[in-house]
Design an enzyme around this catalytic site. Sequence first.
Site, PDB file in Angstrom:
ATOM      1  N   GLU A 104       0.729  -1.236   0.001  1.00  0.00           N
ATOM      2  CA  GLU A 104      -0.021   0.058   0.086  1.00  0.00           C
ATOM      3  C   GLU A 104       0.925   1.472   0.092  1.00  0.00           C
ATOM      4  O   GLU A 104       1.976   1.505   0.560  1.00  0.00           O
ATOM      5  CB  GLU A 104      -0.878   0.077   1.310  1.00  0.00           C
ATOM      6  CG  GLU A 104      -1.915  -1.148   1.318  1.00  0.00           C
ATOM      7  CD  GLU A 104      -2.682  -1.244   2.338  1.00  0.00           C
ATOM      8  OE1 GLU A 104      -3.766  -1.943   2.519  1.00  0.00           O
ATOM      9  OE2 GLU A 104      -2.275  -1.065   3.629  1.00  0.00           O
ATOM     10  N   GLU A 301     -11.734  -4.447  -2.691  1.00  0.00           N
ATOM     11  CA  GLU A 301     -11.547  -5.546  -2.054  1.00  0.00           C
ATOM     12  C   GLU A 301     -12.013  -5.574  -0.571  1.00  0.00           C
ATOM     13  O   GLU A 301     -12.156  -4.474   0.012  1.00  0.00           O
ATOM     14  CB  GLU A 301     -10.299  -6.102  -1.959  1.00  0.00           C
ATOM     15  CG  GLU A 301      -9.267  -5.243  -1.093  1.00  0.00           C
ATOM     16  CD  GLU A 301      -7.662  -6.023  -1.207  1.00  0.00           C
ATOM     17  OE1 GLU A 301      -7.226  -6.007  -0.055  1.00  0.00           O
ATOM     18  OE2 GLU A 301      -7.166  -6.291  -2.101  1.00  0.00           O
TER      19      GLU A 301
END
Length: 396
Positions: A104, A301
């Site tokens: 990330e 997600e």
Amino acid sequence: MLHSRMPSIRHILFAHLVSSMCSIPLPRWVVEEIDCNPDLAYTDKHGRRNYEYISLGCDTLPVLKGRTPVQVYADYMRSFRDAFKDLLGDTIVEIQVGMGPAGELRYPSYPESNGTWRFPGIGEFQCYDKYMLSSLKAAAYSICKPEWGLGGPCDAGCYNNWPEDTDFFRREGGWNTPYGKFFLEWYSGMLLAHGERILSCAEGIFRSTGVKLSGKVAGIHWHYGARSHPSELTAGYYNTRFQDGYLPLAQMFGRHGVILNFTCIEMKDYEQPAEARCSPENLIKQVVLAARKASVPVAGENALPRFDEEAHRQVVKNSRLTYEDDPHGTVYEPMCAFTFLRMNQNLFQADNWRHFVQFVRHMAEGNTNVGEIHHKASELIHVTQPLVQEAAAALA
């Protein structure tokens, strides 16, 4: 990871992870370099080092055997492209570019692996390696405020504090002072510059290969209801009651034609601890609206392993958000893809599989007729039974 082409433009990915604590360490030779020069690692105010990702403070410095970290990342991407060139654009249709811990684009402000941080702690700033401190010092000198370049806020608390425990993050705290704004602009600006470097390399390397590129932004929803949004600030997202931290991120993704991948799509506010002022629903709306303004597609997600209809319904809802600011009531579908976590034996239990088949059909067809979906799903459950048994056995 399996890729399934759906009847619509939406893609669903199935990810099988052993647990939520997925550990993919840095290469051994990089760890050895960090052992020799610990400042290559992100560092908190206590001097604790984090080995999840190389500090972005040294992005452009030749600290890895004569190469910069960005050059190393680029070499790895080129090697991947060359090794799988015959599969790109066909079998491999999308590549997610890692830009930080857990892939990330963020700082490792809430390290879970060693028990340093526990939900819903606010986390800590990661700016105390010598390279980050050098950049901060230069930024402070550039505005004739050298005293602001000595380190991060000294009153920002520790990993497991709450906003009101600290002078910096409390309602009328230092985050909203001239010093706080200076520091947060520098800290988040460093993260954005890192994203620019990595995505610029990736765009050039994978251009004309036929693959789409995506990057992941963390779904930090705890303490979202606080004015200061402390958990987002320590992670590098300058998002507060008065500052949109996700539009600059979305615009950066847009400049490179990269899909913005976001998590916690299945969560509802009421499911979270009220005292932590979590709001995954409002966070998702803010991120999707920022992506819409920047003309960036969004992929989603789920954050937790959920097999129930309520979570599936929430995913479908978030795939078709309608904004009140649109006078035409246009439905904007932010999710160009969805990753379902986690494919394990529980998924193939009778009720869970029935719910999942209904969910996939709903996502694929955009059909809101629950009765029709249920009827079609019942037919598919019978047809797919041998495959279900085979998959369950493989995961045993």
